[in-house]
Design an enzyme around this catalytic site. Structure first.
Site: not given
Ligand SMILES: Cc1ncc(COP(=O)(O)O)c(C=O)c1O
Length: 322
Positions: A158
């Site tokens: 991330k």
């Molecule tokens: C690109 C992306 N995909 C998916 C998610 C969903 O991830 P999570 O459920 O861990 O927040 C996020 C959010 O963090 C994101 O930025």
């Protein structure tokens, strides 16, 4: 308190929001050399509780490892720092944003000489796609921007750099009058939204794009897969073409910010009945019951923020007020 107020933890110290500054020559400003997390703390009858904090911190360290970043604090200690940051800001419910980034030293692309720094921000943040979106759903488009190929931008990290791509997806959708965009992977299969994972339902079978489709391994995605299986649904990670969206009975987004948001149309094609579908609703209900502490936390997903004694006092005060 809201965005812009309170204390931020920065490299071992709490500083006022207004004073949490970095130099404009910091590496991260120029080259996107940061990794971050987005977690939430919820107000439950047993007191403020962070949802899957352990997994969010683990993913932060995974993201950092991929970019060869090291910060001298253990995951367990960082978890304590997050809890302390919420306590010092006296939140019962908030969004949590830990950020690890390359700071100030030189401005070559090679980042190794720049210090790795860390900050933790917390603020109140409601429904990401609008208050009524959780019930009524949102209208989205398939983006003309695709996700990065796996050997270009690692989607298991991330990283702040990935959000340049997310911004293109998001801006295009806003300019076109949609709430969000859904990106395809480099092969043209479904990937995810700009900040959400994607789920489809057809004939009561629930599918989501696999991690190999350039998706972030979402923690809410994992929660939804777990809940759906427990509710007796078949759940599959599956590569699917764009048009699978149009003929799905239900489509929804998942994410820490978006929680579980139904999608009522894609590219102006109505999905199912054009309202939140029954399977989305049942999963959403279970999700909200867990995060609100109305269901027992059988998975150990909640980490309480305040000590037991303070939580008991707060519960008694709430009961008296009723
Ligand atoms: C690109 C992306 N995909 C998916 C998610 C969903 O991830 P999570 O459920 O861990 O927040 C996020 C959010 O963090 C994101 O930025």
């Amino acid at each position: 308190m809201s965005f812009g107020a309170g204390k931020i933890w920065m490299n071992g110290q709490f500083v006022d929001w207004a004073d949490a500054k970095i130099h404009v020559a910091s590496h991260v400003v120029h080259y996107g050399s940061g990794v971050f997390e987005g977690a939430r703390c919820y107000d439950t009858p047993k007191g403020a509780a962070c949802f899957r904090l352990h997994e969010h911190i683990r993913r932060l360290y995974d993201s950092a490892k991929i970019y060869r970043m090291e910060y001298d604090i253990s995951q367990a200690d960082l978890q304590d720092v997050v809890l302390e940051t919420i306590r010092i800001n006296e939140y019962q419910a908030c969004y949590i944003r830990p950020l690890m980034y390359r700071g100030y030293n030189t401005l070559g692309v090679n980042p190794f000489s720049c210090p790795v720094e860390m900050a933790i921000l917390v603020w109140e943040w409601g429904a990401y796609l609008g208050e009524d979106s959780l019930e009524n759903g949102v209208d989205v488009q398939v983006s003309s921007w695709g996700r990065g190929a796996p050997n270009r931008f690692p989607s298991l990290s991330k990283a702040t750099a990935n959000y340049a791509n997310s911004q293109l997806i998001k801006m295009e959708s806003v300019v076109h009058g949609y709430a969000e965009g859904i990106a395809l992977d480099p092969m043209g299969f479904l990937s995810e939204g700009s900040g959400q994972n994607l789920f489809l339902v057809r004939d009561r079978v629930i599918t989501t794009p696999p991690i190999a489709a350039a998706t972030l391994p979402g923690i809410t995605r994992d929660v939804v897969m777990t809940i759906a299986k427990e509710l007796g649904f078949t759940v599959r990670e599956e590569l699917q073409p764009r048009e699978a969206l149009y003929i799905a009975d239900e489509v929804f987004f998942t994410g820490t910010a978006a929680e579980i948001t139904p999608i009522r149309s894609v590219d102006k094609i109505t999905i199912g009945s054009g309202h939140r579908g029954p399977i989305t609703q049942v999963i959403q209900q279970r999700f909200f019951d867990i995060i609100a502490g109305r269901e027992p936390d059988t998975h150990g997903w909640l980490t309480y923020v305040y000590p037991e004694s303070e939580r008991q006092e707060a519960a008694e005060a709430t009961a008296r007020a009723r």
